[in-house]
Design an enzyme around this catalytic site. Sequence first.
Site, PDB file in Angstrom:
ATOM      1  N   GLU A 125     -28.721 -13.569  13.497  1.00 17.32           N
ATOM      2  CA  GLU A 125     -29.856 -12.981  13.931  1.00 17.32           C
ATOM      3  C   GLU A 125     -31.055 -12.695  12.752  1.00 17.32           C
ATOM      4  OE1 GLU A 125     -30.939 -12.300  16.837  1.00 17.32           O
ATOM      5  OE2 GLU A 125     -32.233 -10.758  17.314  1.00 17.32           O
ATOM      6  N   THR A 178     -42.963 -12.661  16.128  1.00 17.26           N
ATOM      7  CA  THR A 178     -42.362 -11.519  15.639  1.00 17.26           C
ATOM      8  C   THR A 178     -42.917 -10.543  14.689  1.00 17.26           C
ATOM      9  OG1 THR A 178     -40.230 -12.782  15.973  1.00 17.26           O
ATOM     10  CG2 THR A 178     -39.877 -10.688  15.123  1.00 17.26           C
TER      11      THR A 178
END
Lengths: 303, 303
Positions: A125, A178
């Site tokens: 991740e 992000t």
Amino acid sequence: MRIFCPATVANVNCGFDSLGFALEGIGDEMVFRKTTDKGVTITKITGDDLPMEAHNNVAGVAGNAMLEDIQADFGVAIEIYKKIRCGSGIGSSSASAAGAVYGINQLLDEPLSNLELTRYAMKGEALASGNEHADNVAPCIYGGTTLVTGYSPLKIIALPPMETVYVGILHPHITIKTKEAREILPKTVPLADAIKQSQHLAGFVASLYEWDKELFTESIQDVLVEPHRKQLIPHFDEIRTISKENQCIAFGISGSGPSMFCLAFAKAHIDSYLAKSVALYQENGLQVDSYSSRISGTGCHII
Amino acid sequence: MRIFCPATVANVNCGFDSLGFALEGIGDEMVFRKTTDKGVTITKITGDDLPMEAHNNVAGVAGNAMLEDIQADFGVAIEIYKKIRCGSGIGSSSASAAGAVYGINQLLDEPLSNLELTRYAMKGEALASGNEHADNVAPCIYGGTTLVTGYSPLKIIALPPMETVYVGILHPHITIKTKEAREILPKTVPLADAIKQSQHLAGFVASLYEWDKELFTESIQDVLVEPHRKQLIPHFDEIRTISKENQCIAFGISGSGPSMFCLAFAKAHIDSYLAKSVALYQENGLQVDSYSSRISGTGCHII
């Protein structure tokens, strides 16, 4: 061996960086084969244009971190069938990272715990998001609704199921980086808001143990993050209004967006909400995907 | 009718303005008599020098708020036997406010709920602290451990009991003004700390439902308030060290101080902690009271 890796909703309102749940019927598939060559080889990817080199692929990074740590005497060839769109905000990279470690675990004699798997999946991740977060990978591995109560040491609680809750996911086709979603957050927040958010998250947890629908609805709110991030999503407040007009009980940003999740106690409420929201986006010339789902009791599993 | 009103610990570490618990064996007594004259009359106060006029007394204010609202056709004469020292930080004013409304409720045909009583008691509490808080009055009325999950509307959860937990209270005889304790708090806090505190409070709640001792110990920490307020309490860090050296599992400021609470899984740990802490204060020329207690399962009750 073929597995299903569910899409997940993280940053669930009051539970920024903490609370996530797994979706039923929306997810990727992955196929695993033991190899004599050590390490992960990605042999096939369909559905998205992702790197095949293991060290540039979240599944490869997570899988290799685990294989090296347990000193496995075998390697793994992985095929990835992406169904969850990258950048949609419903845990696309987490599904690959969690799926990789779940799949490898199934090939072991002495399987690792869900907590250990989560730790390795977080390393994958991190390749995608730049940070080791667990709020997507944990529900993808554990299933149901999970709460991260701390990162050092990592601690995850599998919360009681929300059995009578239906989920609607709306994915407007815009891109939120992000980095942008992070930079828009304030570094400090009012103490009063911090207290309110903590009461909401604690109240939400208690509502699941007590199955107190009123407390559930009152608690699943976000005073810290949503007010800053919602400007990144067109028509956010209008969509929220549609959710309320259709008796939905919770609405918020999924992950760091652009997807939004919506919860209701009846499937009809979700279906009506989704139809009206899709129409609103289409009227405004924006493409949008929509999904109606339950919260999945299981995480990654063999199919 | 004579009742016991327990002392309470509020602002329990991760639960600033939210979490409180009732103590066993430490508390005030109050005596109630119905009168034909309407409203509250305070007829006697022992143990402390408090105002006898109902409108200047927390018991009077809380009691009158309730009597007026329910349009009672009677009044109440109250005797107050204070045992909890004013300004000690273990809910002295809350015990009087909660006791008043609990006592009056016992004289009614259709008693009010604990939540309704808490609302009236908060009005008395506001006279003492300037703010309508519920984190002391709620455990004083409900007993056990209570969580305030919101103020508008007011919502209180009676959490599962911490049956095997022992409490030590240490009250160094210094004065901390509520105003000073408030002003020392920052108006804003880092977002990362806000998230950590919310994870701790939610983790604490889950630990009680799961009775997960490890999670309990990890969660009952305060990153938002204690770092600022501990400077008001002499030898705070040394006392914390003593608590750790004696296997205690939690330590923090009770209310806004100066009392400190300490929790342990064995009475011997609390007794040893208290003896060493009292010795430390005495060596430094400070007077101190100490109490060893359990968490009380009952709040105010008739004796």
